[in-house]
Scaffold this motif. Structure first.
Motif, PDB file in Angstrom:
ATOM      1  N   VAL A  31       0.856  -1.183   0.000  1.00  0.00           N
ATOM      2  CA  VAL A  31       0.000   0.000   0.000  1.00  0.00           C
ATOM      3  C   VAL A  31       0.895   1.237   0.000  1.00  0.00           C
ATOM      4  N   THR A  32       0.581   2.194  -0.879  1.00  0.00           N
ATOM      5  CA  THR A  32       1.301   3.463  -0.839  1.00  0.00           C
ATOM      6  C   THR A  32       0.304   4.575  -0.512  1.00  0.00           C
ATOM      7  N   ILE A  33       0.700   5.383   0.461  1.00  0.00           N
ATOM      8  CA  ILE A  33      -0.097   6.570   0.798  1.00  0.00           C
ATOM      9  C   ILE A  33       0.793   7.771   0.564  1.00  0.00           C
ATOM     10  N   ASP A  34       0.402   8.629  -0.372  1.00  0.00           N
ATOM     11  CA  ASP A  34       1.163   9.849  -0.647  1.00  0.00           C
ATOM     12  C   ASP A  34       0.388  11.040  -0.119  1.00  0.00           C
ATOM     13  N   VAL A  35       1.012  11.785   0.759  1.00  0.00           N
ATOM     14  CA  VAL A  35       0.396  12.992   1.305  1.00  0.00           C
ATOM     15  C   VAL A  35       1.177  14.180   0.763  1.00  0.00           C
ATOM     16  N   ASP A  36       0.498  15.065   0.052  1.00  0.00           N
ATOM     17  CA  ASP A  36       1.139  16.257  -0.496  1.00  0.00           C
ATOM     18  C   ASP A  36       0.729  17.446   0.369  1.00  0.00           C
ATOM     19  N   LEU A  37       1.707  17.985   1.122  1.00  0.00           N
ATOM     20  CA  LEU A  37       1.388  19.071   2.053  1.00  0.00           C
ATOM     21  C   LEU A  37       1.385  20.444   1.376  1.00  0.00           C
ATOM     22  N   ALA A  38       1.918  20.525   0.150  1.00  0.00           N
ATOM     23  CA  ALA A  38       1.950  21.808  -0.580  1.00  0.00           C
ATOM     24  C   ALA A  38       2.533  22.921   0.282  1.00  0.00           C
ATOM     25  N   ALA A  39       3.590  22.592   1.003  1.00  0.00           N
ATOM     26  CA  ALA A  39       4.150  23.579   1.935  1.00  0.00           C
ATOM     27  C   ALA A  39       5.659  23.735   1.762  1.00  0.00           C
ATOM     28  N   GLY A  40       6.249  23.056   0.770  1.00  0.00           N
ATOM     29  CA  GLY A  40       7.700  23.156   0.610  1.00  0.00           C
ATOM     30  C   GLY A  40       8.188  22.155  -0.407  1.00  0.00           C
ATOM     31  N   THR A  41       9.442  21.733  -0.254  1.00  0.00           N
ATOM     32  CA  THR A  41      10.042  20.877  -1.275  1.00  0.00           C
ATOM     33  C   THR A  41      10.658  19.598  -0.689  1.00  0.00           C
ATOM     34  N   GLU A  42      10.519  19.377   0.621  1.00  0.00           N
ATOM     35  CA  GLU A  42      11.144  18.218   1.250  1.00  0.00           C
ATOM     36  C   GLU A  42      10.190  17.027   1.276  1.00  0.00           C
ATOM     37  N   GLN A  43      10.766  15.839   1.449  1.00  0.00           N
ATOM     38  CA  GLN A  43       9.901  14.668   1.578  1.00  0.00           C
ATOM     39  C   GLN A  43      10.578  13.570   2.380  1.00  0.00           C
ATOM     40  N   ALA A  44       9.792  12.627   2.878  1.00  0.00           N
ATOM     41  CA  ALA A  44      10.320  11.463   3.597  1.00  0.00           C
ATOM     42  C   ALA A  44       9.275  10.366   3.548  1.00  0.00           C
ATOM     43  N   THR A  45       9.771   9.129   3.664  1.00  0.00           N
ATOM     44  CA  THR A  45       8.870   7.970   3.672  1.00  0.00           C
ATOM     45  C   THR A  45       8.984   7.238   5.002  1.00  0.00           C
ATOM     46  N   ILE A  46       7.847   6.914   5.565  1.00  0.00           N
ATOM     47  CA  ILE A  46       7.779   6.067   6.760  1.00  0.00           C
ATOM     48  C   ILE A  46       7.093   4.774   6.340  1.00  0.00           C
ATOM     49  N   TRP A  47       7.632   3.639   6.798  1.00  0.00           N
ATOM     50  CA  TRP A  47       7.019   2.351   6.487  1.00  0.00           C
ATOM     51  C   TRP A  47       6.326   1.799   7.720  1.00  0.00           C
ATOM     52  N   THR A  48       5.150   1.253   7.522  1.00  0.00           N
ATOM     53  CA  THR A  48       4.444   0.658   8.658  1.00  0.00           C
ATOM     54  C   THR A  48       3.599  -0.515   8.169  1.00  0.00           C
ATOM     55  N   ASN A  49       2.865  -1.106   9.101  1.00  0.00           N
ATOM     56  CA  ASN A  49       1.968  -2.213   8.780  1.00  0.00           C
ATOM     57  C   ASN A  49       0.554  -1.859   9.190  1.00  0.00           C
ATOM     58  N   ASP A  50      -0.393  -2.668   8.761  1.00  0.00           N
ATOM     59  CA  ASP A  50      -1.758  -2.499   9.216  1.00  0.00           C
ATOM     60  C   ASP A  50      -1.900  -3.071  10.626  1.00  0.00           C
TER      61      ASP A  50
END
Lengths: 383, 383
Positions: free
Chosen positions: B350-369
């Motif tokens: 599952v991929t969840i992409d959240v676009d905060l429209a507040a800058g240019t940085e990003q990071a990925t956190i991995w988790t489980n259900d």
């Protein structure tokens, strides 16, 4: 008698067809005066639902004549159209009651991100206005239920005046009141500023310390109204005490009905350097899934208590911390204490006492275990 | 080939009877040199287990010849006696190998708050020392398993040198590496300060961004050893890249084996004002039980994504946030986007992409259900 226990309030609960089950889903609470002091506490979530945005504006006046509530739809994350829906609901309610829209607060609960079916909601408001009755409090309490298994109401009787209340919530209980709708009424004469201070204090030590699953909803709303119909003017302290008693009673009912829970867990952190430290440590325990699953399994797993508070910045020395579960001090000085076999976890009530040996302050956080039924309900129910 | 893939390392895994199942429970990894550079990252939990306290001292020298690991007991919250047990384990291991105790790190995993059965552990260490072999890496990886369903190993091959690794962990994955034991080896020649910087960087973008259930253990340990046996001296950047590749491979294996999970969820927060904001928002989603249960139920509940990030202080305007789940932008501008019915959640990824429209940085956190099996396993297994 719920919100209609105090004099001068009428209420109703009707089925408008918002819920596919056909259960009641629109509630109305009206203050017939003579006074209209009001106070409120709202979610701190940064995506407040449209009804929260509306009611926050309305309550800025500290005056209120009516609250219209619906289950079957949260009207959250619905954009400008959603706000217009809330506004229309307030306008329609006001028209039915001969008030201005600014006299009417709105509260909603249910699925996020879906528009409300206004063609059903507005006729429901009309029906609710017609059904208003001085004994309508229990009907209103039933109409705000979502996954609640029982309606939650309270009455606090004082000498010549009273406080009544109703609440909705069964899961998503968290600091700042996640998915919790509460209406409190009193027939005492209470200035709005006194009412606001009393409400803030009351929720701060009760509803805001129930942290069932750490989640924080977009719709939490607690509203208090005072109309002076009893002709009694209690002191600010008396008002605060009565509201705290009512809010605590409702908080314990919410806890007992939390989705799929099998334990009511009171985590008291004692001898903390500050109340803030006690709350931080208590919440860390309340949000630790491994501790909560252990308690579901009747396992007095004190190691998970230490692991939880070990992630906080609360002041303590690790080798001075004691943990007592249901009366047995299973951890003493951060190490092995009395036998874990001595702990009886077969009942619903669980007390976890954490002694930080770092000061004189204390606080209690209430939570539930993490059960198979919790997962089942929350994976099947879209909110 | 695990930790013995690089030249100049031997390892073993034996059954000492710490586990009632009779499965292997003592592992030994030995660096035969010529160099003995070492680096480590430990849990930040304020109740560090005895082996963490010991190994932190040992690693202060940035030199290491051996690591002895055991499953079947965490030796955490066991007081001064527990620390003596760890010390005795290091002394015994050193004596078997002709080293000093200060050359030996110790790592343990299992139940908190119970003393280790030293009368079984020490003979187990003796057996492991006898069983040391240049192809013993897979045996060592098996001996550190607890609720893991499979051993986790990795090899990163470079031109003339390599990195090998093993990991243990299946649940309690959290920032700062909860209940995770990792040993990385390389036959490259790497100064200790370069190795430490590379390890910290590697874990920071991999193991520390796996947040399976938000819990943080008392025993997390990641150790890296470099012996120069290959006669190659890569650049600091090359070392960092190889360690990051190895650590990321192990992190993904841990995620895939998280207790009772049915989904591997990658939450990427884009266009954030800072990496810290992206991590904060991502972790808030990863720790939201309602979102995690919804995903278990194949429900693309974007309202719960917003509710989660709405509790953070990350910079964003609520009406500019987009949420995309498995390629479908179900939330646009903080409100209703494309149809949730279009989201296919039947697979494990599952991929969840959240676009905060507040800058240019990003990071990925991995988790489980959050699954029914998670609750079942963690209520039945005492850790």
């Amino acid at each position: 008698m719920s919100v209609t226990a105090p004099q001068g309030f009428r209420a109703a609960g009707v089925a408008a067809g918002l819920k596919s089950s056909g259960a009641p889903d629109v509630a109305l609470v009206v203050n017939d005066g003579p006074q209209d002091s009001a106070a409120a506490v709202f979610t701190t979530n940064r995506f407040p639902a449209a009804p929260v945005q509306w009611s926050r504006q309305v309550l800025a006046t500290r005056r209120l004549r009516a609250v219209v509530l619906n289950s079957g739809g949260a009207n959250a994350c619905t954009g400008a159209e959603g706000f217009q829906d809330t506004h229309a609901t307030a306008e329609h309610t006001a028209a039915e009651l001969g008030l201005g829209a600014v006299d009417v607060a709105v509260a909603s609960t249910g699925l996020i991100g879906v528009r409300l079916p206004m063609d059903r909601l507005l006729p429901g408001v009309t029906d609710a206005a017609k059904a208003l009755a001085a004994d309508g409090g229990p009907d209103a309490a039933r109409a705000i239920m979502t996954t609640d298994s029982v309606p939650k109401t309270t009455v606090v009787q004082r000498d010549g005046w009273s406080v009544g209340g109703m609440a909705k919530g069964a899961g998503m209980l968290a600091p700042s009141l996640a998915t919790m709708l509460v209406v409190l009424t009193t027939d005492a004469s209470v200035p709005a500023d006194v009412l606001q201070a009393a409400l803030k204090g009351a929720t701060g030590v009760s509803l805001e310390r129930v942290d069932s699953d750490g989640c924080l909803s977009t719709n939490d709303t607690v509203i208090a109204m005072a109309n002076g119909a009893a002709g009694v003017t209690p002191t600010a302290e008396e008002v605060a005490a009565a509201l705290t008693e009512a809010a605590t009673d409702l908080a314990m009912q919410l806890l007992a009905d939390a989705e799929g829970s099998t334990k009511d867990i009171a985590i008291t952190v004692r001898n903390a350097a500050s109340v803030a430290d006690a709350l931080t440590a208590g919440r860390a325990c309340a949000r630790n899934n491994l501790l909560k699953t252990a308690l579901f399994g009747n396992d007095p797993n004190w190691g998970r208590v230490l692991a939880a508070i070990g992630t906080t910045d609360a002041a303590f020395e690790p080798d001075r911390v004691d943990v007592t579960i249901n009366g047995v001090t299973v951890c003493r000085g951060g190490a092995i204490g009395d036998p874990r076999e001595d702990v009886d976890l077969t009942g619903r009530a669980v007390t976890i006492d954490v002694d930080l040996a770092a000061g004189t302050e204390q606080a209690t956080i209430w939570t539930n275990d993490l059960s198979i039924a919790y997962v089942h309900e929350n994976s099947a129910y879209s909110t």
